[in-house]
Design an enzyme around this catalytic site. Structure first.
Site, PDB file in Angstrom:
ATOM      1  N   CYS A   9     -25.824 -13.753  47.793  1.00 47.02           N
ATOM      2  CA  CYS A   9     -27.258 -13.039  46.713  1.00 47.02           C
ATOM      3  C   CYS A   9     -27.026 -12.750  44.981  1.00 47.02           C
ATOM      4  O   CYS A   9     -26.310 -13.182  44.566  1.00 47.02           O
ATOM      5  CB  CYS A   9     -28.930 -12.115  47.544  1.00 47.02           C
ATOM      6  SG  CYS A   9     -29.407 -12.722  46.921  1.00 47.02           S
ATOM      7  N   HIS A  43     -28.213 -13.111  53.028  1.00 50.95           N
ATOM      8  CA  HIS A  43     -27.971 -12.456  53.602  1.00 50.95           C
ATOM      9  C   HIS A  43     -27.421 -12.580  55.607  1.00 50.95           C
ATOM     10  O   HIS A  43     -28.186 -13.467  55.987  1.00 50.95           O
ATOM     11  CB  HIS A  43     -29.033 -11.330  53.585  1.00 50.95           C
ATOM     12  CG  HIS A  43     -29.416 -10.753  52.017  1.00 50.95           C
ATOM     13  ND1 HIS A  43     -29.137 -10.120  51.334  1.00 50.95           N
ATOM     14  CD2 HIS A  43     -30.746 -12.042  51.311  1.00 50.95           C
ATOM     15  CE1 HIS A  43     -29.491 -10.367  50.311  1.00 50.95           C
ATOM     16  NE2 HIS A  43     -30.128 -10.837  50.369  1.00 50.95           N
TER      17      HIS A  43
END
Length: 511
Positions: free
Chosen positions: A351, A435
């Site tokens: 991310c 994630h």
């Protein structure tokens, strides 16, 4: 109490798990009660009206909620929904947070702006969400935040006594005895509340006790005499639970962080993973699946010399990508990561960490810093969009199926390299917005084999590590703690029947 309630059924029972302090154990106690109840055949749901956390999760309907509530939903064996955490605050600095309402971001607010009016306006929303959960479940176990005795914030409170008063549900206060002063904390918490709030406080739950519980009993009797309230249990200190944190990384970077090997390695070598503890780090739970692997040692670091013996360096997610990038440069960590990549040593960005590995970042949304150079290790450019991406993608990488979840404003334009999930790979550098991908067992093992090969380690991933099963075992341990060390008959009666009548008022300073 048994089975799942039909829509329109009578309102279910409820309980608020409050705490004498932050980190008293509210999240894990709530999860433990949920797991104990569901094992009794009770349909139960968790709830937290307002959560401040950088660890979040995306539900199947695309709503962002606190990761602790997702964990509690797993304890209750149900799918998490936005109803379980209607208000999520994601800090962007010491003074402001992004407000996520019913799973969607609605803007940035300062702490003063939030507590000066916005929070009070949300009480109707959170009570509606709680009421809906109570209509469809036998019981709802609510988690408070901080302490209910934060009297400076009581007027606008929607997460502790505010929601308890609005919904008329009983309150049990958890205290961490490992910190010391638990009796004073229980008494002081109760005494600072108004008579109307005190009327909902049914009693206490001692958490993290070490030693012979009989030595504690005289104090518990004195506490009952002083407050007129019972203690519902004394939970022992439990090592190695590894349950998702809520508020942030509660570890010392100077100490060893998850450095012990869970089990001996399957091969000849261990693998060392160094996670750069960037500012506003989010979803650091991404590396929990690595720490669960036999022979993998995970530690969080903040100095370049701590990367020297690492076989894999992870740049994790962050709520402040540009700020985290500046921090890496200030500390010399950026140069160390670039040198590693030049030597063919593995680096993984997730991310915000993935965004930092690119060539350029255009940010007029999060930091409003404009155009900033990235580390230049992956062929991508990132532009921050006003709309946040919230998704639950599935795919394949390294020949294995993968699931994950996305929470980001940055939009990456990849212009080369090999495909890697939604991101890319260049040599020994990998990057993705996903994630949770390392929780996919086959993919995690394939990725670790790649890391071991690039690092020159004779490491072999264990063939039978199942991260989901390990999480289930941990949640069962929480349920066991409640079942074996709490007065479950009294707790169940409290959940079903509500607040006992005639609880006395405890004035401050008495006696």
């Amino acid at each position: 109490m048994s089975g799942r309630k039909a829509a329109g059924a009578a309102v279910g029972g409820g309980l608020l798990v409050a705490g004498t302090t932050s980190d008293a154990g509210k999240s894990v106690v709530t999860a433990g009660i949920c797991r104990w109840l569901v094992r009794q055949g009770v349909s139960v749901a968790p709830f937290k009206a307002q959560n401040m956390s950088l660890n979040s999760f995306v539900t199947r309907e695309g709503a962002e909620i606190g990761r602790a509530q997702a964990m509690q939903a797993a304890a209750a064996r149900i799918e998490p929904t936005a109803l379980m955490n209607p208000v999520l605050l994601k800090p962007g600095s010491d003074r402001s947070s992004q407000v996520v309402l019913l799973g969607k971001p609605v803007g940035e607010l300062s702490a003063r702006g939030y507590h000066s009016g916005r929070q009070e306006q949300l009480l109707g929303t959170v009570t509606d969400c709680l009421a809906e959960l109570r209509r469809t479940h036998d019981a709802v176990i609510c988690e408070g935040a901080g302490s209910p005795a934060e009297i400076n914030l009581r007027r606008t409170d929607i997460v502790n006594m505010g929601i308890a008063r609005a919904a008329r549900i009983p309150v049990v206060v958890v205290g961490d005895i490992d910190r010391g002063g638990v009796f004073a904390s229980f008494f002081g918490t109760t005494a600072l509340l108004s008579p109307e709030d005190q009327a909902l406080v049914a009693g206490y739950l001692v958490n993290k006790f070490r030693g012979d519980v009989t030595l504690l009993e005289p104090g518990l009797e004195m506490l009952r005499g002083l407050t007129g309230r019972r203690t519902f249990g004394v939970l022992p200190y439990a090592h190695g639970l590894g349950i998702d944190e809520e508020d942030g990384l509660r570890v010392s970077l100077r100490g060893a962080v998850r450095e012990s090997v869970v089990a001996p390695p399957a091969g000849e070598d261990i693998l060392r993973v160094a996670v750069c503890a960037v500012p506003l780090m989010s979803n650091f739970t991404d590396v929990d699946a690595l720490a669960a692997e036999p022979g993998v040692v995970v530690r969080f670091v903040d100095r370049p010399e701590e990367l020297a013996d690492a076989d894999l360096v992870v740049l994790p997610g962050t709520r402040g990508t540009v700020r985290a990038l500046a921090w890496l440069r200030e500390r010399g960590l950026a140069d160390a990561v670039v040198r590693r990549a030049a030597q063919g040593r593995p680096v993984l960005g997730i991310c915000g960490g993935y965004q930092m590995l690119g060539e350029r970042i255009e940010d007029d949304v999060e930091s409003r810093a404009g155009t900033v150079d990235g580390l230049g290790l992956l062929p991508l450019r990132v532009r921050f969009a006003v709309e946040k991406t919230l998704a639950r993608p599935v795919g394949e990488a390294l020949g294995e199926p993968v699931e994950g979840y996305e929470i980001h404003h940055g939009v990456a334009e990849v212009a080369g390299g090999e495909g890697f999930l939604d991101g890319c790979r260049a040599g020994s550098v990998w990057g993705t917005h996903w994630h949770g991908s390392l929780e996919s067992d086959g993919f995690r093992r394939a990725f670790l084999r790649e890391v071991a090969r690039a690092a020159g380690r004779r490491f072999v991933p264990a063939p039978d590590t199942r991260f989901g099963a390990l999480r289930e075992e941990q949640l069962d341990r929480l349920g066991d703690l409640i079942e074996e060390h709490a007065d479950t008959k009294a707790l169940l009666r409290l959940i079903e029947e509500g607040v006992p009548e005639g609880l006395p008022f405890v004035p401050p300073g008495a006696p």
